[in-house]
Design a protein around this motif. Sequence first.
Motif, PDB file in Angstrom:
ATOM      1  N   ILE A 168      34.681   4.742 -13.091  1.00 55.11           N
ATOM      2  CA  ILE A 168      35.563   5.674 -13.802  1.00 55.11           C
ATOM      3  C   ILE A 168      36.997   5.507 -13.320  1.00 55.11           C
ATOM      4  O   ILE A 168      37.945   5.507 -14.113  1.00 55.11           O
ATOM      5  CB  ILE A 168      35.080   7.126 -13.615  1.00 55.11           C
ATOM      6  N   ALA A 169      37.184   5.346 -12.004  1.00 60.92           N
ATOM      7  CA  ALA A 169      38.528   5.121 -11.471  1.00 60.92           C
ATOM      8  C   ALA A 169      39.117   3.822 -11.996  1.00 60.92           C
ATOM      9  O   ALA A 169      40.313   3.740 -12.301  1.00 60.92           O
ATOM     10  CB  ALA A 169      38.484   5.101  -9.946  1.00 60.92           C
ATOM     11  N   THR A 170      38.269   2.792 -12.120  1.00 59.73           N
ATOM     12  CA  THR A 170      38.743   1.503 -12.622  1.00 59.73           C
ATOM     13  C   THR A 170      39.193   1.617 -14.071  1.00 59.73           C
ATOM     14  O   THR A 170      40.292   1.181 -14.432  1.00 59.73           O
ATOM     15  CB  THR A 170      37.624   0.455 -12.510  1.00 59.73           C
ATOM     16  N   VAL A 171      38.348   2.186 -14.919  1.00 59.58           N
ATOM     17  CA  VAL A 171      38.695   2.332 -16.335  1.00 59.58           C
ATOM     18  C   VAL A 171      39.882   3.274 -16.498  1.00 59.58           C
ATOM     19  O   VAL A 171      40.739   3.064 -17.372  1.00 59.58           O
ATOM     20  CB  VAL A 171      37.476   2.834 -17.131  1.00 59.58           C
ATOM     21  N   LEU A 172      39.949   4.315 -15.680  1.00 57.87           N
ATOM     22  CA  LEU A 172      41.073   5.243 -15.750  1.00 57.87           C
ATOM     23  C   LEU A 172      42.385   4.521 -15.468  1.00 57.87           C
ATOM     24  O   LEU A 172      43.383   4.730 -16.173  1.00 57.87           O
ATOM     25  CB  LEU A 172      40.866   6.380 -14.755  1.00 57.87           C
ATOM     26  N   ILE A 230      38.873   8.421 -21.405  1.00 50.86           N
ATOM     27  CA  ILE A 230      37.809   8.474 -20.400  1.00 50.86           C
ATOM     28  C   ILE A 230      36.629   9.291 -20.908  1.00 50.86           C
ATOM     29  O   ILE A 230      35.455   8.903 -20.745  1.00 50.86           O
ATOM     30  CB  ILE A 230      38.353   9.057 -19.084  1.00 50.86           C
ATOM     31  N   LEU A 231      36.897  10.424 -21.543  1.00 51.02           N
ATOM     32  CA  LEU A 231      35.821  11.278 -22.045  1.00 51.02           C
ATOM     33  C   LEU A 231      34.986  10.550 -23.099  1.00 51.02           C
ATOM     34  O   LEU A 231      33.751  10.540 -23.032  1.00 51.02           O
ATOM     35  CB  LEU A 231      36.397  12.566 -22.624  1.00 51.02           C
ATOM     36  N   LEU A 232      35.645   9.933 -24.066  1.00 50.85           N
ATOM     37  CA  LEU A 232      34.918   9.252 -25.145  1.00 50.85           C
ATOM     38  C   LEU A 232      34.219   7.994 -24.638  1.00 50.85           C
ATOM     39  O   LEU A 232      33.067   7.731 -24.990  1.00 50.85           O
ATOM     40  CB  LEU A 232      35.892   8.908 -26.276  1.00 50.85           C
ATOM     41  N   THR A 233      34.919   7.217 -23.815  1.00 49.05           N
ATOM     42  CA  THR A 233      34.346   5.970 -23.312  1.00 49.05           C
ATOM     43  C   THR A 233      33.133   6.231 -22.437  1.00 49.05           C
ATOM     44  O   THR A 233      32.083   5.584 -22.589  1.00 49.05           O
ATOM     45  CB  THR A 233      35.407   5.186 -22.518  1.00 49.05           C
ATOM     46  N   TYR A 239      35.915  -1.605 -22.266  1.00 45.00           N
ATOM     47  CA  TYR A 239      35.683  -0.563 -21.275  1.00 45.00           C
ATOM     48  C   TYR A 239      34.309   0.080 -21.468  1.00 45.00           C
ATOM     49  O   TYR A 239      33.631   0.435 -20.490  1.00 45.00           O
ATOM     50  CB  TYR A 239      36.771   0.507 -21.372  1.00 45.00           C
ATOM     51  N   ILE A 240      33.888   0.224 -22.721  1.00 45.49           N
ATOM     52  CA  ILE A 240      32.568   0.799 -22.991  1.00 45.49           C
ATOM     53  C   ILE A 240      31.470  -0.099 -22.443  1.00 45.49           C
ATOM     54  O   ILE A 240      30.536   0.369 -21.780  1.00 45.49           O
ATOM     55  CB  ILE A 240      32.374   1.017 -24.506  1.00 45.49           C
ATOM     56  N   MET A 241      31.575  -1.399 -22.701  1.00 43.71           N
ATOM     57  CA  MET A 241      30.564  -2.327 -22.212  1.00 43.71           C
ATOM     58  C   MET A 241      30.584  -2.412 -20.690  1.00 43.71           C
ATOM     59  O   MET A 241      29.538  -2.565 -20.050  1.00 43.71           O
ATOM     60  CB  MET A 241      30.786  -3.710 -22.827  1.00 43.71           C
ATOM     61  N   LEU A 242      31.775  -2.290 -20.111  1.00 41.81           N
ATOM     62  CA  LEU A 242      31.896  -2.306 -18.647  1.00 41.81           C
ATOM     63  C   LEU A 242      31.171  -1.113 -18.043  1.00 41.81           C
ATOM     64  O   LEU A 242      30.395  -1.249 -17.082  1.00 41.81           O
ATOM     65  CB  LEU A 242      33.378  -2.291 -18.267  1.00 41.81           C
ATOM     66  N   MET A 243      31.394   0.066 -18.605  1.00 43.77           N
ATOM     67  CA  MET A 243      30.725   1.270 -18.108  1.00 43.77           C
ATOM     68  C   MET A 243      29.229   1.226 -18.389  1.00 43.77           C
ATOM     69  O   MET A 243      28.426   1.669 -17.548  1.00 43.77           O
ATOM     70  CB  MET A 243      31.337   2.508 -18.763  1.00 43.77           C
ATOM     71  N   ARG A 244      28.842   0.724 -19.545  1.00 44.83           N
ATOM     72  CA  ARG A 244      27.414   0.625 -19.869  1.00 44.83           C
ATOM     73  C   ARG A 244      26.690  -0.230 -18.836  1.00 44.83           C
ATOM     74  O   ARG A 244      25.600   0.128 -18.363  1.00 44.83           O
ATOM     75  CB  ARG A 244      27.240   0.037 -21.262  1.00 44.83           C
ATOM     76  N   SER A 245      27.284  -1.353 -18.474  1.00 44.93           N
ATOM     77  CA  SER A 245      26.666  -2.226 -17.472  1.00 44.93           C
ATOM     78  C   SER A 245      26.542  -1.518 -16.133  1.00 44.93           C
ATOM     79  O   SER A 245      25.545  -1.663 -15.417  1.00 44.93           O
ATOM     80  CB  SER A 245      27.489  -3.506 -17.317  1.00 44.93           C
ATOM     81  N   PHE A 269      42.981   1.256 -15.787  1.00 42.68           N
ATOM     82  CA  PHE A 269      43.255   0.334 -16.886  1.00 42.68           C
ATOM     83  C   PHE A 269      43.835   1.072 -18.092  1.00 42.68           C
ATOM     84  O   PHE A 269      44.792   0.613 -18.715  1.00 42.68           O
ATOM     85  CB  PHE A 269      41.975  -0.398 -17.295  1.00 42.68           C
ATOM     86  N   SER A 270      43.237   2.214 -18.432  1.00 47.20           N
ATOM     87  CA  SER A 270      43.707   2.989 -19.581  1.00 47.20           C
ATOM     88  C   SER A 270      45.111   3.525 -19.339  1.00 47.20           C
ATOM     89  O   SER A 270      45.958   3.508 -20.242  1.00 47.20           O
ATOM     90  CB  SER A 270      42.750   4.152 -19.864  1.00 47.20           C
ATOM     91  N   MET A 271      45.359   3.990 -18.133  1.00 48.72           N
ATOM     92  CA  MET A 271      46.665   4.535 -17.803  1.00 48.72           C
ATOM     93  C   MET A 271      47.750   3.472 -17.931  1.00 48.72           C
ATOM     94  O   MET A 271      48.802   3.709 -18.537  1.00 48.72           O
ATOM     95  CB  MET A 271      46.648   5.102 -16.383  1.00 48.72           C
ATOM     96  N   ILE A 272      47.491   2.292 -17.404  1.00 50.40           N
ATOM     97  CA  ILE A 272      48.464   1.203 -17.496  1.00 50.40           C
ATOM     98  C   ILE A 272      48.653   0.777 -18.942  1.00 50.40           C
ATOM     99  O   ILE A 272      49.773   0.488 -19.384  1.00 50.40           O
ATOM    100  CB  ILE A 272      48.012   0.015 -16.627  1.00 50.40           C
ATOM    101  N   LEU A 273      47.560   0.746 -19.695  1.00 52.79           N
ATOM    102  CA  LEU A 273      47.628   0.357 -21.095  1.00 52.79           C
ATOM    103  C   LEU A 273      48.515   1.312 -21.888  1.00 52.79           C
ATOM    104  O   LEU A 273      49.381   0.876 -22.660  1.00 52.79           O
ATOM    105  CB  LEU A 273      46.221   0.325 -21.690  1.00 52.79           C
ATOM    106  N   TYR A 274      48.329   2.604 -21.686  1.00 57.68           N
ATOM    107  CA  TYR A 274      49.141   3.583 -22.398  1.00 57.68           C
ATOM    108  C   TYR A 274      50.591   3.534 -21.939  1.00 57.68           C
ATOM    109  O   TYR A 274      51.511   3.636 -22.749  1.00 57.68           O
ATOM    110  CB  TYR A 274      48.579   4.995 -22.190  1.00 57.68           C
ATOM    111  N   TRP A 275      50.804   3.413 -20.653  1.00 56.33           N
ATOM    112  CA  TRP A 275      52.172   3.428 -20.137  1.00 56.33           C
ATOM    113  C   TRP A 275      52.970   2.214 -20.629  1.00 56.33           C
ATOM    114  O   TRP A 275      54.154   2.330 -20.959  1.00 56.33           O
ATOM    115  CB  TRP A 275      52.168   3.469 -18.613  1.00 56.33           C
ATOM    116  N   ASN A 276      52.344   1.063 -20.677  1.00 60.33           N
ATOM    117  CA  ASN A 276      53.051  -0.165 -21.044  1.00 60.33           C
ATOM    118  C   ASN A 276      53.113  -0.396 -22.552  1.00 60.33           C
ATOM    119  O   ASN A 276      53.788  -1.331 -22.996  1.00 60.33           O
ATOM    120  CB  ASN A 276      52.389  -1.377 -20.379  1.00 60.33           C
ATOM    121  N   ASP A 277      52.405   0.406 -23.324  1.00 61.30           N
ATOM    122  CA  ASP A 277      52.356   0.175 -24.765  1.00 61.30           C
ATOM    123  C   ASP A 277      53.715   0.443 -25.417  1.00 61.30           C
ATOM    124  O   ASP A 277      54.324   1.489 -25.201  1.00 61.30           O
ATOM    125  CB  ASP A 277      51.299   1.073 -25.408  1.00 61.30           C
ATOM    126  N   TRP A 278      54.178  -0.494 -26.193  1.00 63.25           N
ATOM    127  CA  TRP A 278      55.398  -0.318 -26.978  1.00 63.25           C
ATOM    128  C   TRP A 278      55.189  -0.712 -28.442  1.00 63.25           C
ATOM    129  O   TRP A 278      55.986  -0.330 -29.309  1.00 63.25           O
ATOM    130  CB  TRP A 278      56.534  -1.159 -26.392  1.00 63.25           C
TER     131      TRP A 278
END
Length: 294
Positions: free
Chosen positions: A195-199, A86-89, A152-158, A201-210
């Motif tokens: 920010i809540a949306t990207v947060l 979130i900080l970098l994005t 996510y970067i392009m989403l926030m930029r828009s 998405f990122s949380m689910i991405l990290y949790w589900n990553d194997w």
Amino acid sequence: MKKIKGFDIFANVFLIIIVCYCLVPLVLLVASSLTSNEALIREGYSFFPKEFSVDAYKYLVSSGSQIIRAYGMSFVVTGLGTVCSILLTTSLAYAISKKNLPGGKVLTFLVFFTMLFNGGLVPTYLMYADTFHIKNTIWALILPNLLVRAYYIMLMRSYFLNNLPGEVLEAASIDGATEFQIFGKVAIPMSKPIIATVLMFSMILYWNDWQNGLYYITTKTNLYTIQNLLNRMIQEIQFLSNNAVVGQSTSTANIPSATVRMAIAVVGILPIAIVYPFVQKNFAKGITLGAVKG
């Protein structure tokens, strides 16, 4: 009484169908995990267990210490990775959203370019393993393909371009605020929905990553997240079941090989299912924060 339009009825019915379409597999998953292994194999999947049984969960409980440690590692990786992401994005998205940023168009193109092309699995693996030396470290679960994602970067930029009123940012600048102060005290509070949306998405991405655990964690099994541990358990159950079938082992015949897969899936998604309702409410909350008030 307000007249209900035909479109409203159609929209509600359509949304109910979509919700059912999403919930039915989850209900079937939970019901199957609570069915005895023999009944599931004999009768097939059902929304109501033919023979109620918690043998699959008992099998998972027998590996309780491993599961607890893997859960803890998942929480650490998800929390640390999501915060850093979130900080970098947010920082990069805000920077390239500034129209007067020198080289802003080049940076935007480079970010967008990574959405279309990448180096492939083998070069990526060699870079992280041999150049950055993150193999068998916790950073292998955080950095590769997860920390910063171009979408996510392009989403926030828009969002920054279209929903942050220029008048408010200009007023803050006139009042003497630095760019960092504008970003932290004006832009961030007005961007809570995205920010809540990207947060989430990122949380689910990290949790589900194997996959990253599969590629980069080869010796230090204490770094396994819950997804990696459950994936290894599935492989071990499959191996033991195959041995039992060919007569190489009789002690594994009672393993609930079918229902334990369902229980593993339930254990994997349970934290996300609990957290999601609390995160989801933030989408609607703050939608009008970007409005210019006269």
